[in-house]
Design a protein around this motif. Structure first.
Motif, PDB file in Angstrom:
ATOM      1  N   ARG A  63       0.869  -1.187   0.000  1.00  0.00           N
ATOM      2  CA  ARG A  63       0.000   0.000   0.000  1.00  0.00           C
ATOM      3  C   ARG A  63       0.901   1.231   0.000  1.00  0.00           C
ATOM      4  O   ARG A  63       2.025   1.198   0.473  1.00  0.00           O
ATOM      5  CB  ARG A  63      -0.902   0.056   1.257  1.00  0.00           C
ATOM      6  CG  ARG A  63      -1.764  -1.177   1.510  1.00  0.00           C
ATOM      7  CD  ARG A  63      -2.829  -1.393   0.453  1.00  0.00           C
ATOM      8  NE  ARG A  63      -3.741  -2.465   0.828  1.00  0.00           N
ATOM      9  CZ  ARG A  63      -3.536  -3.769   0.593  1.00  0.00           C
ATOM     10  NH1 ARG A  63      -2.406  -4.151  -0.009  1.00  0.00           N
ATOM     11  NH2 ARG A  63      -4.426  -4.669   0.954  1.00  0.00           N
TER      12      ARG A  63
ATOM     13  N   SER B  33      -8.950   2.484  -2.519  1.00  0.00           N
ATOM     14  CA  SER B  33      -9.288   3.239  -1.313  1.00  0.00           C
ATOM     15  C   SER B  33      -8.161   4.197  -0.932  1.00  0.00           C
ATOM     16  O   SER B  33      -6.975   3.876  -1.069  1.00  0.00           O
ATOM     17  CB  SER B  33      -9.549   2.275  -0.150  1.00  0.00           C
ATOM     18  OG  SER B  33      -9.712   2.986   1.061  1.00  0.00           O
ATOM     19  N   THR B  34      -8.540   5.366  -0.435  1.00  0.00           N
ATOM     20  CA  THR B  34      -7.552   6.342   0.048  1.00  0.00           C
ATOM     21  C   THR B  34      -7.732   6.635   1.535  1.00  0.00           C
ATOM     22  O   THR B  34      -7.205   7.627   2.038  1.00  0.00           O
ATOM     23  CB  THR B  34      -7.675   7.651  -0.743  1.00  0.00           C
ATOM     24  OG1 THR B  34      -9.015   8.146  -0.634  1.00  0.00           O
ATOM     25  CG2 THR B  34      -7.325   7.438  -2.210  1.00  0.00           C
TER      26      THR B  34
ATOM     27  N   TYR C 109      -2.738   7.495   2.459  1.00  0.00           N
ATOM     28  CA  TYR C 109      -2.894   6.058   2.249  1.00  0.00           C
ATOM     29  C   TYR C 109      -3.557   5.835   0.897  1.00  0.00           C
ATOM     30  O   TYR C 109      -4.414   6.628   0.478  1.00  0.00           O
ATOM     31  CB  TYR C 109      -3.766   5.451   3.353  1.00  0.00           C
ATOM     32  CG  TYR C 109      -4.251   4.045   3.081  1.00  0.00           C
ATOM     33  CD1 TYR C 109      -3.471   2.948   3.419  1.00  0.00           C
ATOM     34  CD2 TYR C 109      -5.489   3.815   2.478  1.00  0.00           C
ATOM     35  CE1 TYR C 109      -3.915   1.649   3.175  1.00  0.00           C
ATOM     36  CE2 TYR C 109      -5.948   2.524   2.237  1.00  0.00           C
ATOM     37  CZ  TYR C 109      -5.150   1.440   2.580  1.00  0.00           C
ATOM     38  OH  TYR C 109      -5.579   0.171   2.337  1.00  0.00           O
ATOM     39  N   ASN C 110      -3.147   4.779   0.211  1.00  0.00           N
ATOM     40  CA  ASN C 110      -3.802   4.413  -1.044  1.00  0.00           C
ATOM     41  C   ASN C 110      -3.585   2.935  -1.319  1.00  0.00           C
ATOM     42  O   ASN C 110      -2.489   2.416  -1.127  1.00  0.00           O
ATOM     43  CB  ASN C 110      -3.243   5.242  -2.202  1.00  0.00           C
ATOM     44  CG  ASN C 110      -3.750   4.746  -3.554  1.00  0.00           C
ATOM     45  OD1 ASN C 110      -2.974   4.257  -4.355  1.00  0.00           O
ATOM     46  ND2 ASN C 110      -5.044   4.842  -3.774  1.00  0.00           N
ATOM     47  N   ASP C 111      -4.638   2.273  -1.774  1.00  0.00           N
ATOM     48  CA  ASP C 111      -4.578   0.845  -2.079  1.00  0.00           C
ATOM     49  C   ASP C 111      -4.679   0.632  -3.591  1.00  0.00           C
ATOM     50  O   ASP C 111      -5.728   0.287  -4.120  1.00  0.00           O
ATOM     51  CB  ASP C 111      -5.700   0.098  -1.352  1.00  0.00           C
ATOM     52  CG  ASP C 111      -5.680  -1.393  -1.634  1.00  0.00           C
ATOM     53  OD1 ASP C 111      -4.665  -1.886  -2.156  1.00  0.00           O
ATOM     54  OD2 ASP C 111      -6.697  -2.064  -1.356  1.00  0.00           O
ATOM     55  N   GLN C 112      -3.579   0.887  -4.280  1.00  0.00           N
ATOM     56  CA  GLN C 112      -3.409   0.532  -5.683  1.00  0.00           C
ATOM     57  C   GLN C 112      -1.964   0.114  -5.889  1.00  0.00           C
ATOM     58  O   GLN C 112      -1.126   0.273  -4.999  1.00  0.00           O
ATOM     59  CB  GLN C 112      -3.749   1.727  -6.604  1.00  0.00           C
ATOM     60  CG  GLN C 112      -5.234   2.001  -6.730  1.00  0.00           C
ATOM     61  CD  GLN C 112      -5.517   3.294  -7.478  1.00  0.00           C
ATOM     62  OE1 GLN C 112      -5.363   4.387  -6.929  1.00  0.00           O
ATOM     63  NE2 GLN C 112      -5.912   3.168  -8.735  1.00  0.00           N
TER      64      GLN C 112
ATOM     65  N   LYS D 223      -1.575   9.582  -8.111  1.00  0.00           N
ATOM     66  CA  LYS D 223      -2.653   9.628  -7.120  1.00  0.00           C
ATOM     67  C   LYS D 223      -2.483  10.820  -6.183  1.00  0.00           C
ATOM     68  O   LYS D 223      -3.461  11.475  -5.806  1.00  0.00           O
ATOM     69  CB  LYS D 223      -2.682   8.326  -6.325  1.00  0.00           C
ATOM     70  CG  LYS D 223      -3.717   8.279  -5.211  1.00  0.00           C
ATOM     71  CD  LYS D 223      -5.156   8.361  -5.742  1.00  0.00           C
ATOM     72  CE  LYS D 223      -5.563   7.106  -6.444  1.00  0.00           C
ATOM     73  NZ  LYS D 223      -7.019   7.088  -6.748  1.00  0.00           N
TER      74      LYS D 223
END
Length: 532
Positions: free
Chosen positions: A429, A465-466, A480-483, A516
């Motif tokens: 993440r 999600s951020t 935070y970022n989920d990519q 992002k």
């Protein structure tokens, strides 16, 4: 220094003789040193080329010959005899202004890998290089020497990445990283994964498969490295700039700690300390054979030194760390655990005594504008329980070694390090965090910054999600970022900027890339600023 447009980068395929920076330009074949016919009838440069470890007068050049990369014996289908490999370095992409050339012997003992340590070149320069054996010519790579010791360059474009599980997706992120044209790449671990096919499966199923069983032998690790190196997108990222590499856990065994494997399992050669040390020795030898590292990192059995400092003139010092080989075992398992008092013990170490002293001495002796820690696991405190009296933290990250983290953080404060930045991988993440000496004290000063790169592919596409709920009671966690993706940075005397580059998907090839979020760290002002 010559500049090369991003659009002129290599296209897929990387055919023999192609020029990384300027495809389609004439190749001066006659300038490559002549070596006798090696008897190798098909292209042996299937694993690409690479450079690394830049210094003011040189760098390391690497290749490994393989006509059958997935051969079960790990030797790439190569003959048992040594093979002569010619190399050359030039000041231009067409290889007409050659400044160094030579011949190395690629031996069976080292899986026909080649490491060339160059010296005597000009500081702060762009160079190009390639290899030849018999009638076969490699692609042409781009690399750089670092600036002179007293020089302060105007800027450095540096990218960093981690965690590329082959089974979980396509390495499109590496392709985009190459197209962003960095001058230096840091890889912070989990370059490959040790699992056998379908031991680690993402939702919807893995889009690609591992070859061979779980890697426990030298043959297995060599084969696995070759499978990863065969990916043309990874080859593109290696060929565009010099790399600085460190391992994390999956280059050996998930969550290993010094001589202690994740599980005691005879089938995985983990049932005794001695057998695990044999596995570690095999992993380390294969790692060296497949990375552009200096001879100072040649392993000695189960031991291999990879912590070192690379200076970029007076602009930056890159302290590349090893948070696996010398650490104490994780407490209470490897995951998140509540109220594990032992994690606070003063004698617990993530780095070992020698490496900690090296790092603290490096802080005291640093004259660089930016001191950058290239390391593996989450550094900033990340407490999953919002009740102040309850700690719920990762035993595998620095939270499980709190005193070790405090000594290092206080060390750069005491040394009056001008700008301390921690670079991290491992957690799949993106995060961006303010670093403190004491996370329990809301008045504690911000003394540094942590930038965490997501994975190249590991865990699949991600949710996009951020928001992570823990940010509400961990105010030092800022982003935070989920990519999937990587991080681009631009380092100047006045600031360091970070662009979090993310992919829409990795379970199919060809995803577009976007930024992002972007942050800025100002010289002399630790902490994150949102970049417009």
């Amino acid at each position: 220094m010559a500049t090369i447009s991003r659009r002129s980068l290599i296209s897929a395929g990387l055919g023999a003789g192609a020029i990384v920076a300027l495809p389609g330009a004439a190749v001066a074949v006659a300038s490559v040193p002549t070596v006798r016919d090696s008897g190798v009838r098909t292209d042996p440069f299937t694993l690409g080329i690479a450079s690394g470890e830049p210094s003011p007068d040189g760098f390391v050049l690497w290749t490994r010959l393989a006509v059958d990369p997935l051969a079960e014996n790990g030797l790439g289908g190569m003959p048992s005899r040594p093979v002569a490999v010619a190399w050359e370095v030039a000041e231009d992409a067409r290889m007409t202004k050659v400044v160094a050339r030579g011949v190395e012997q690629a031996s069976l003992e080292n899986a026909h890998s080649v490491h060339v340590e160059l010296a005597g070149l000009r500081a702060g320069r762009e160079y190009f290089y390639r290899f030849r054996t018999g009638r076969h010519i490699s692609v042409t790579g781009r690399t750089l020497t670092s600036p002179g010791a007293g020089e302060t360059p105007g800027a450095l474009a540096m990218a960093f990445a981690s965690c590329a599980q082959y089974e979980h997706g396509y390495f499109t992120g590496y392709r985009h990283l190459a197209e962003d044209h960095p001058d230096l790449v840091l890889h912070l671990g989990d370059y490959l994964y040790e699992y056998r096919k379908n031991d680690y499966v993402i939702s919807g199923g893995n889009p690609r498969d591992h070859e061979g069983p779980e890697t426990v032998t030298l043959e297995g690790y060599r084969q696995r490295h070759a499978q990863y190196k065969s990916d043309v997108d990874l080859q593109a990222a290696h060929a565009i700039a010099p790399w600085l590499v460190v391992w994390d856990d999956h280059e050996v065994d998930n969550n290993w700690a010094d001589d202690i494997p994740e599980n005691l399992d005879a089938a995985q050669q983990n049932d005794t300390l001695d057998r695990f040390r044999m596995r570690r020795a095999a992993a380390f030898k294969a790692y060296y054979e497949n990375m552009p590292l200096r001879a100072s990192s040649v392993p000695s059995g189960p031991d291999m030194k990879i912590f070192r400092t690379i200076q970029w003139g007076q602009l930056a010092a890159f302290h590349m760390m090893d948070t696996r080989q010398y650490r104490d075992d994780q407490l209470a398992g490897d995951g998140f655990r509540k109220n594990v008092a032992g994690r606070l013990e003063e004698n617990r170490t993530m780095t070992g005594i020698e490496q900690e002293k090296w790092l603290l001495d490096g802080f005291r002796n640093s004259t660089q504008r930016w001191d950058i820690l290239g390391q593996q696991v989450f550094f900033t405190e990340r407490d999953r329980d919002q009740v102040p009296e309850i700690d719920d933290v990762s035993m595998d990250g620095w939270d499980g070694y709190a005193a070790s983290r405090r000594r290092i953080t206080q060390g750069w404060v005491d040394a009056k390090v001008r700008n301390a930045v921690v670079l991290t991988g491992d957690v799949h993440r993106n995060w961006a965090n303010d670093v403190k000496v004491d996370y329990k004290d809301p008045e504690s000063s911000i003394v540094g910054t942590e930038l965490v790169s997501t994975s190249i592919t590991s865990t699949g596409n991600g949710t996009g999600s951020t928001t992570d709920p823990v940010m509400a009671w961990n105010p030092h966690l800022k982003f935070y970022n989920d990519q999937r993706g990587y991080v681009n940075t631009r380092i100047t005397p006045d600031s360091m900027t970070a662009d979090f580059r993310v992919l829409d998907y990795v379970t199919a090839p060809g995803s577009p890339i976007s930024t992002k979020a972007s942050f800025r760290i100002d010289d002399g002002a630790p902490g994150l600023q949102v970049r417009n």
